[in-house]
Enzyme design. Structure first.
Site, PDB file in Angstrom:
ATOM      1  N   ASP A  35       8.442 -31.824  -9.729  1.00 29.64           N
ATOM      2  CA  ASP A  35       9.185 -32.484  -8.464  1.00 29.64           C
ATOM      3  C   ASP A  35      10.112 -33.721  -8.913  1.00 29.64           C
ATOM      4  O   ASP A  35      11.241 -33.321  -8.730  1.00 29.64           O
ATOM      5  CB  ASP A  35       8.106 -32.876  -7.397  1.00 29.64           C
ATOM      6  CG  ASP A  35       8.268 -32.090  -6.612  1.00 29.64           C
ATOM      7  OD1 ASP A  35       8.238 -30.438  -6.914  1.00 29.64           O
ATOM      8  OD2 ASP A  35       6.417 -31.855  -6.061  1.00 29.64           O
ATOM      9  N   SER A  80      12.154   7.196  -2.958  1.00 33.05           N
ATOM     10  CA  SER A  80      11.130   7.113  -3.221  1.00 33.05           C
ATOM     11  C   SER A  80      10.209   7.904  -2.682  1.00 33.05           C
ATOM     12  O   SER A  80      10.446   9.294  -4.313  1.00 33.05           O
ATOM     13  CB  SER A  80      10.684   6.925  -0.882  1.00 33.05           C
ATOM     14  OG  SER A  80      11.477   8.828  -0.771  1.00 33.05           O
ATOM     15  N   LYS A 115       0.525   0.561  -5.483  1.00 34.07           N
ATOM     16  CA  LYS A 115       1.334   0.151  -4.648  1.00 34.07           C
ATOM     17  C   LYS A 115       1.578  -0.648  -3.957  1.00 34.07           C
ATOM     18  O   LYS A 115       1.004  -1.094  -2.973  1.00 34.07           O
ATOM     19  CB  LYS A 115       1.565   1.831  -3.413  1.00 34.07           C
ATOM     20  CG  LYS A 115       2.333   1.995  -2.984  1.00 34.07           C
ATOM     21  CD  LYS A 115       2.344   3.340  -2.185  1.00 34.07           C
ATOM     22  CE  LYS A 115       3.684   4.133  -1.621  1.00 34.07           C
ATOM     23  NZ  LYS A 115       4.550   2.544  -0.564  1.00 34.07           N
ATOM     24  N   CYS A 432     -22.463 -19.879  27.307  1.00 34.70           N
ATOM     25  CA  CYS A 432     -22.874 -19.810  27.584  1.00 34.70           C
ATOM     26  C   CYS A 432     -24.140 -21.266  28.027  1.00 34.70           C
ATOM     27  O   CYS A 432     -24.528 -21.782  27.511  1.00 34.70           O
ATOM     28  CB  CYS A 432     -23.711 -18.730  28.219  1.00 34.70           C
ATOM     29  SG  CYS A 432     -25.318 -18.922  29.460  1.00 34.70           S
ATOM     30  N   CYS A 438     -30.911 -17.369  28.484  1.00 34.28           N
ATOM     31  CA  CYS A 438     -29.967 -15.798  29.309  1.00 34.28           C
ATOM     32  C   CYS A 438     -30.606 -15.689  28.538  1.00 34.28           C
ATOM     33  O   CYS A 438     -31.232 -15.246  27.849  1.00 34.28           O
ATOM     34  CB  CYS A 438     -28.931 -16.475  28.798  1.00 34.28           C
ATOM     35  SG  CYS A 438     -27.369 -15.296  28.247  1.00 34.28           S
TER      36      CYS A 438
HETATM   37  S1  IVH Z   1       8.577   3.307  -7.945  1.00 30.69           S
HETATM   38  C1  IVH Z   1      11.593   6.816  -7.976  1.00 30.69           C
HETATM   39  N1  IVH Z   1       5.981   2.073  -7.737  1.00 30.69           N
HETATM   40  O1  IVH Z   1       7.220   2.705  -2.581  1.00 30.69           O
HETATM   41  C2  IVH Z   1      10.854   6.313  -6.785  1.00 30.69           C
HETATM   42  N2  IVH Z   1       7.507   2.505  -5.915  1.00 30.69           N
HETATM   43  O2  IVH Z   1       7.852   5.342  -1.931  1.00 30.69           O
HETATM   44  C3  IVH Z   1      10.187   4.441  -7.329  1.00 30.69           C
HETATM   45  N3  IVH Z   1       6.448   0.930  -4.285  1.00 30.69           N
HETATM   46  O3  IVH Z   1      10.584   1.890  -1.584  1.00 30.69           O
HETATM   47  C4  IVH Z   1       9.524   3.986  -6.886  1.00 30.69           C
HETATM   48  N4  IVH Z   1       5.027   0.002  -5.300  1.00 30.69           N
HETATM   49  O4  IVH Z   1       8.974  -0.014  -2.191  1.00 30.69           O
HETATM   50  C5  IVH Z   1       7.242   2.677  -7.198  1.00 30.69           C
HETATM   51  N5  IVH Z   1       3.870   0.281  -8.420  1.00 30.69           N
HETATM   52  C6  IVH Z   1       5.653   1.008  -7.568  1.00 30.69           C
HETATM   53  C7  IVH Z   1       5.487   0.728  -6.286  1.00 30.69           C
HETATM   54  C8  IVH Z   1       7.047   1.617  -5.563  1.00 30.69           C
HETATM   55  C9  IVH Z   1       5.525   0.034  -4.221  1.00 30.69           C
HETATM   56  C10 IVH Z   1       7.271   1.414  -2.651  1.00 30.69           C
HETATM   57  C11 IVH Z   1       9.128   1.491  -3.252  1.00 30.69           C
HETATM   58  C12 IVH Z   1       8.867   2.601  -2.788  1.00 30.69           C
HETATM   59  C13 IVH Z   1       7.907   3.123  -2.162  1.00 30.69           C
HETATM   60  C14 IVH Z   1       8.271   4.393  -2.545  1.00 30.69           C
END
Ligand code: IVH
Length: 680
Positions: A35, A80, A115, A432, A438
């Protein structure tokens, strides 16, 4: 030193501190020092505006609010992933990959990672400087959230790279760590504000703030998992090497990432990560598998909007939607009344859930859960299912107009015995007032008495206790040992009780006579006295009579017994009914006294142990008992106060934390050697 040099030195110090704190999770300087440095830099920049740079950490506090977010077109679309929900689907993915590459007979190398359950974002660096950040949006264009992302300390404002690419787009996930989420909700609760249902919602709500000063006050985190546009640099040729390359530039990448071979490698990783899922500092909803070699990724290419070279393997959801059919009130062992939501059956966290706790009256009111509501139910690991919140948009229309279902109110009379319900000041729980008169409390008290960690009477489960109490055979734990009450004939009259099981139960009751004092004290079910406190009390006093005679000061001489625990013990022992039960149990020889612990017989006193993973020979309970027998304590999580971590097979984040903190790590043999050394 000239102001310019000082400003640049301060920026370097602050950036380094940020990196160690937010990316490596290993702070190097105290918060107060951080800080002070930041304040000094802010003052310098205020006095000499020309000294401010676009990557200055002073910009992390947020900027004035925007009217709306500008739209950003992604140069490389943000696609995705396809999902797999079973081992077979993963095997099919692997087969398609090998076939697609014409390498059917080979084993593929995969980069695997969690993920993350957050929000996808992209970060654009120009000549190493962070210039723009955007949400995924529809994959082709998203919202410009640059100002908000500047406040995320884990995101470097400048890449640690002396010769950075002209353009580098880093893809990853913004999320909120569980501990930051808990803190945020706690503060909101104190202020009577709305809480977030889960870290993901909290992260989304924080990232999509037009006022980045609000985002700055919420602690968001970030993990990179890929790249988009790259110009002016040659990146390594595999996904895992690119992750290392990003890490070297001080971008946060998950320490959970690995390289594995073939389907077996993928599934092993999935299970191992799944076991540790609830211990991770953030929520995940699966594992992502990516063919490691970029050349192979290119050959495989994309189908529709998802790559053929990657897949997301999902864990069963830990949160689901269902409806509330009723709200009942349950009576616990110490008379605590707990509101419980009866739910339309829903599969969540790997099991079908029909009941979820609503904790207490305040909690139900705050969440405003009503019969007929659609609610989010969460079941994570072995934790009892809970109602996270109501989906108000789905509240039946008639209830929104003329409420059919009133807000929940705690009962005024115990649902089991009709006695008045009391709620002590400062306590969340209503209870209670009838104590062991009880029947519900009586049943719970007997069940607890017989439970595995207490007197361990095998076979005495809830159905049986229910009948024993309802038939008037057993009113207190002492009645279990009374042959006039519990015998072959009386048991034979119970439902689903065969001769053999009656015999077994009588044997189990016999076998429970003479348990050590610690188990007996725990079995009494005194409020505030858990298993560990019972052990401490037994070790300290040795004899039940010494324990029962101790006043509050005497009780507080026991390590970790404070005024609240001491008062609860005295209140229990002041109750003539409880003393009568103890006397009857003495006559039944239910426990044996020990010797009070001589002060020196605890060579491991003051030492704290943490057990993690599976030991080859000892069970966790056995290891714990041996450590405690020598005066050591066993804690649940690793901190600076931990002296030893005992690590077995598949030890996870606790082991990693121990390494990070430089704590002594022993395997089973090491533990046994330590115990022997301190034994005798
Ligand atoms: S790779 C070409 N790696 O999952 C796609 N995605 O359905 C590249 N996500 O929208 C995505 N962890 O938000 C990748 N280790 C990971 C991930 C990841 C979470 C999410 C990401 C994406 C969705 C894919």
């Amino acid at each position: 030193m000239r102001s310019e040099e000082r400003a640049s030195a301060l920026r370097a110090l602050i950036d380094a501190a940020n990196y160690h704190y937010y990316v490596l999770d290993a702070p190097t300087i105290p918060d107060a020092e951080y800080d002070r440095l930041l304040r000094e830099l802010q003052d310098l920049e205020a006095a000499h505006p020309a000294l401010s740079t676009p990557d200055s950490p002073t910009h992390r506090v947020g900027a004035p609010p925007l009217k709306d977010f500008a739209s950003v077109t992604h140069q490389v679309p943000m696609l995705s992933l396809n999902n797999a929900f079973s081992d077979e689907e993963v095997a099919a993915f692997d087969r398609r990959v090998r076939e697609g590459l014409g390498r059917e007979g080979e084993e593929m190398e995969y980069a695997v990672e969690p993920k993350f359950d957050g929000l996808a974002i992209t970060l654009l660096y120009q000549d190493g400087l962070f210039v723009q950040g955007a949400t995924r949006g529809d994959g082709y264009s998203g919202e410009d959230v640059t100002a908000n992302l500047r406040t995320v300390h884990a995101i470097p404002m400048r890449l640690a790279d002396p010769a950075p690419p002209v353009w580098l787009e880093v893809r990853g996930e913004v999320l909120m760590l569980r501990r930051d989420f808990e803190k945020l909700n706690e503060t909101a609760r104190e202020k009577g504000e709305k809480t977030f249902a889960n870290p993901r919602n909290a992260a989304a709500g924080s990232l999509r703030q037009l006022d980045s000063r609000i985002t700055a006050r919420r602690r968001l985190s970030f993990f990179a998992y890929g790249v988009g546009r790259v110009e002016g640099a040659t990146l390594p040729a595999s996904h895992s090497a690119i992750m290392d390359w990003l890490a070297a530039r001080r971008l946060p990448v998950s320490s959970e990432r690995r390289r594995v071979k073939g389907v077996v490698g993928l599934l092993d990783y999935f299970r191992e990560l799944g076991r540790r899922r609830n211990d991770l500092p953030f929520d995940i909803d699966g594992a992502v598998y990516k063919v490691d070699a970029l050349a192979d990724q290119e050959v495989l290419g994309y189908v529709a909007r998802a790559p053929r070279f990657a897949i997301a393997h999902k864990y069963p959801a830990q949160e689901e939607l269902t409806t509330v059919e009723a709200i009942d009130v349950q009576v616990g062992r110490t008379g605590t009344l707990t509101p419980v939501a009866r739910l339309a059956p829903v599969f969540v966290g790997g099991v079908t859930v029909t009941n979820a706790t609503l904790h207490n009256e305040d909690e139900v009111r705050r969440k405003d859960v009503r019969v007929g509501d659609t609610v989010i139910v969460r079941r994570a690991g072995d934790v009892i299912p809970e109602v996270v919140g109501v989906v108000l948009e789905r509240r039946p229309l008639r209830d929104l107009l003329t409420p059919l279902h009133e807000p929940f109110r705690m009962l005024e009379a115990c649902p089991e015995c009709g006695a008045p319900v009391i709620r002590l000041e400062g306590e969340a729980a209503a209870r209670c007032s009838n104590g062991l008169a009880c029947p519900a409390q009586r049943k719970q008290a007997i069940l607890h008495f017989a439970s595995r960690r207490a007197m361990d009477i095998e076979g005495l489960g809830d159905k049986l206790v229910e009948q024993l109490v309802d038939k008037g055979l057993v009113a207190t734990p002492a009645d279990l040992y009374d042959p006039a009450k519990v015998n072959r004939e009386s048991l034979a009259g119970l439902e689903r009780m065969a001769d053999k099981s009656a015999e077994n139960l009588i044997q189990a009751i016999e076998a429970s006579r003479g348990r050590p004092l610690a188990r007996f004290i725990f079995a009494l079910g005194i409020r505030q006295v858990g298993e560990q406190t019972a052990k401490d009390l037994a070790r300290h006093f040795g004899h039940l009579d010494a324990f029962a005679a101790a006043d509050e000061a005497g009780l507080m001489a026991v390590p970790d017994v404070g005024p609240v625990v001491a008062a609860a013990i005295r209140a229990f022992l002041a109750e003539p009914h409880n003393l009568a039960v103890i006397e009857a149990l003495r006559a039944a020889r239910a426990w044996v006294d020990g010797e009070p612990a001589p002060r020196l017989a605890a060579p491991l006193a003051g030492k704290t142990f943490v057990l993690t993973g599976t030991l080859p020979n000892l069970t966790r309970d056995q290891a714990r008992e041996r450590i405690e027998a020598r005066g050591g304590k066993v804690a649940g999580s690793v901190s600076k106060k931990t002296d030893y971590v005992i690590a077995g097979e598949e030890a996870g984040s606790k082991l990693a934390k121990a390494r990070e903190l430089g704590i002594a790590i022993l395997d089973e043999n090491g533990l046994i050697a330590l115990l022997d050394e301190s034994g005798a």
